[in-house]
Scaffold this active site. Structure first.
Site, PDB file in Angstrom:
ATOM      1  NE  ARG A   1      -5.539  33.083 -73.631  1.00  0.00           N
ATOM      2  CZ  ARG A   1      -6.073  33.865 -74.576  1.00  0.00           C
ATOM      3  NH1 ARG A   1      -7.301  34.342 -74.435  1.00  0.00           N
ATOM      4  NH2 ARG A   1      -5.373  34.195 -75.652  1.00  0.00           N
TER       5      ARG A   1
ATOM      6  CE1 TYR B   1      -8.173  33.216 -77.672  1.00  0.00           C
ATOM      7  CE2 TYR B   1      -8.220  34.900 -79.366  1.00  0.00           C
ATOM      8  CZ  TYR B   1      -8.127  34.554 -78.045  1.00  0.00           C
ATOM      9  OH  TYR B   1      -7.979  35.520 -77.105  1.00  0.00           O
TER      10      TYR B   1
ATOM     11  CG  ASP C   1     -10.619  32.427 -74.932  1.00  0.00           C
ATOM     12  OD1 ASP C   1     -10.357  33.641 -74.939  1.00  0.00           O
ATOM     13  OD2 ASP C   1     -11.748  31.963 -75.229  1.00  0.00           O
TER      14      ASP C   1
ATOM     15  CG  HIS D   1     -11.811  33.417 -79.167  1.00  0.00           C
ATOM     16  ND1 HIS D   1     -12.147  34.078 -80.311  1.00  0.00           N
ATOM     17  CD2 HIS D   1     -11.374  34.351 -78.309  1.00  0.00           C
ATOM     18  CE1 HIS D   1     -11.904  35.376 -80.167  1.00  0.00           C
ATOM     19  NE2 HIS D   1     -11.427  35.574 -78.958  1.00  0.00           N
TER      20      HIS D   1
ATOM     21  CD  GLU E   1     -11.962  33.736 -72.102  1.00  0.00           C
ATOM     22  OE1 GLU E   1     -10.813  33.478 -71.705  1.00  0.00           O
ATOM     23  OE2 GLU E   1     -12.255  34.779 -72.694  1.00  0.00           O
TER      24      GLU E   1
ATOM     25  CD  GLU F   1     -13.302  37.769 -74.682  1.00  0.00           C
ATOM     26  OE1 GLU F   1     -12.528  37.264 -73.848  1.00  0.00           O
ATOM     27  OE2 GLU F   1     -12.980  37.979 -75.843  1.00  0.00           O
TER      28      GLU F   1
ATOM     29  NE  ARG G   1     -12.856  35.978 -69.819  1.00  0.00           N
ATOM     30  CZ  ARG G   1     -11.737  36.704 -69.887  1.00  0.00           C
ATOM     31  NH1 ARG G   1     -11.228  37.220 -68.782  1.00  0.00           N
ATOM     32  NH2 ARG G   1     -11.146  36.910 -71.040  1.00  0.00           N
TER      33      ARG G   1
ATOM     34  CD  GLU H   1      -7.720  38.367 -70.798  1.00  0.00           C
ATOM     35  OE1 GLU H   1      -8.952  38.461 -70.673  1.00  0.00           O
ATOM     36  OE2 GLU H   1      -7.168  38.073 -71.867  1.00  0.00           O
TER      37      GLU H   1
ATOM     38  CD1 TRP I   1     -10.437  34.669 -85.699  1.00  0.00           C
ATOM     39  CD2 TRP I   1     -11.061  36.145 -84.125  1.00  0.00           C
ATOM     40  NE1 TRP I   1      -9.304  35.107 -85.089  1.00  0.00           N
ATOM     41  CE2 TRP I   1      -9.643  35.999 -84.111  1.00  0.00           C
ATOM     42  CE3 TRP I   1     -11.678  37.001 -83.216  1.00  0.00           C
ATOM     43  CZ2 TRP I   1      -8.835  36.724 -83.214  1.00  0.00           C
ATOM     44  CZ3 TRP I   1     -10.880  37.693 -82.316  1.00  0.00           C
ATOM     45  CH2 TRP I   1      -9.488  37.547 -82.346  1.00  0.00           C
TER      46      TRP I   1
END
Ligand code: KDG
Ligand code: MG
Length: 426
Positions: A171, A183, A234, A236, A260, A286, A307, A363, A426
């Protein structure tokens, strides 16, 4: 047959001596252990009348004590005297019986109980978890690491270091010119711990700068390392659906393994718009904690990887259901594995990953040596893969004396604001 950990008796070839099969395995204690070897972890230890014990992870980054209270006040008292063999019935008791279903706190508490009971069953039967799930579908589990840098050059170098370590999937996250925080850009080389203060650190975010910058990173990565490495990124949760569609489209020439959390997924509909505009593979989940968070995403094939994790989605019992549902629709697993998921989750995840037929990738953010000392384990890393051990259960333990040396240290995740002050994701 190996001895069941925590039980003096051996398990004989004819299966005699097997505890927890013909006779009840009664729960005598359920204790929550909080430790902070550099970051906070919450572990549940369940003990039985036959001496066999199991452990489960209940860590919720930045909200650990909410799960501690949920376990101590509302779950552990229900467990005493229950038969540890009854994993499914216990899961249903804790899910349906709470009335107030779902949510990160509830499902992490359920996950901790569930994984501890699966650990006990494995030890009682002398079998590693992957055998209980259905046996290995693969001997090793492909993982991806986190390369990051303050700028493109630093990030390109960091990806090279992961390639040198044998990673085939990396990643890549980079700083964005004009922004002090982006991030996934950490302070350390291998360890990235976002929960950095007892009150949230404020960061500033500007998606427009980010959208013009990220494609340059992946252009450089492909120019430098060619088509072979599997590259991941990602988002995020920071983009609107249109912005996510734009980024996915702009990254198509660089053949990402996945993009992601492209956009907040409470609105599962949003992924339909993203999907219509890009072939870049999409991963999400996630922050999900039950199948209901991702049912539509999966059955409408709006994503390519789910995820969800053992600790976040109610343990092995529920994650297995999500994986089986995803398999029907051709969606593969890509379990979250940041450092705020303890080695207990990672250990159980490697067994799950060894079994699950629709495996995608795992991951793997390495834990620190201090964390690994508190949580001795038998999974091993080798050249871009994790290999599960064959110890009964999930193969992870907790050194309670060492854990006690690291008291809880209140930390919170950062928050992000847009340049006009708007509170953002965030
Ligand atoms: O590892 C990832 O993909 C993450 O997004 C890491 C998260 O920010 C982290 O787990 C939050 O505690
Ligand atoms: Mg993520």
């Amino acid at each position: 047959m190996p001895a069941a950990d925590g039980d003096a008796r051996t398990v004989r070839a004819d299966g005699s001596g097997l505890v927890g099969v013909a006779s009840p395995l009664l729960i005598t204690a359920a204790r929550v252990i909080v430790t902070c070897p550099g970051r906070n972890f919450v572990t549940l230890k369940i003990e039985t009348d036959q001496g066999v014990y199991g452990i489960g992870d209940a860590t919720l980054n930045g909200r650990e004590m909410a799960v501690v209270a949920y376990l101590n006040d509302h779950v552990c008292p229900l467990l005493i005297g229950r038969d540890a063999r009854r994993i499914e019935d216990t899961w249903q008791l804790l899910y349906r019986g709470s009335y107030w279903r779902r949510g990160p706190v509830t499902m992490r508490a359920i996950a901790a109980v569930d994984v501890a009971l699966w650990d006990i069953k494995g030890k009682a039967l002398g079998a590693p978890l992957h055998e209980l799930l259905g046996g290995r579908s693969r001997d090793r589990v492909m993982v991806y690491g986190h390369a990051n840098g303050a700028d493109i050059e630093e990030t390109v170098d960091a990806v090279g270091r992961y390639i040198d370590l044998g990673y085939q999937a990396i990643r890549a996250q980079t700083g964005v010119p004009g922004l002090t925080n982006a991030y996934g850009v950490g302070r350390g080389e291998m360890h990235y711990e976002p929960a950095d203060a007892s009150l949230p650190t404020e960061t500033v975010w500007d998606t427009r700068r980010y959208l013009t910058h990220v494609p340059k990173l992946f252009q450089r990565l492909r120019d430098t390392y060619g088509p072979e490495p599997r590259l991941l990124h990602d988002g995020h949760h920071r983009m609107t659906p249109q912005e996510a569609a734009r980024l996915g489209k702009s990254l198509e020439p660089y053949d990402l393994f996945w993009l992601e959390d492209a956009t907040p997924a409470e609105n599962q509909e949003a992924f339909r718009l993203v999907r219509q505009h890009t072939t870049t593979p999409l991963a999400v989940g996630e922050v999900f904690n039950t199948i209901w968070d991702c049912k539509d995403l999966i059955q409408e094939q709006l994503i390519d990887y789910i995820r969800t994790t053992i600790v976040g989605a109610g343990g092995l019992t529920h994650l297995r259901r999500i994986a089986d549902f995803a398999a029907v629709w051709g969606v593969r697993t890509g379990c979250h594995g940041a450092t705020d998921l303890s080695p207990v989750t990672l250990g159980a995840a490697v067994h799950f990953d060894a079994w699950v037929p629709n495996f995608g990738i795992q991951e793997y953010m390495r834990h620190t040596e201090a964390t690994d000392a508190v949580f001795p384990h038998d999974y091993r890393f080798g050249a871009g893969f994790l290999i599960p051990g064959d110890r009964p259960g999930h193969g992870v333990d907790i050194d309670e004396a060492l854990a006690a040396r690291y008291p809880y240290d209140p930390r919170q995740l950062p928050i992000a604001r847009l340049t006009d002050g708007t509170l953002w994701n965030w």
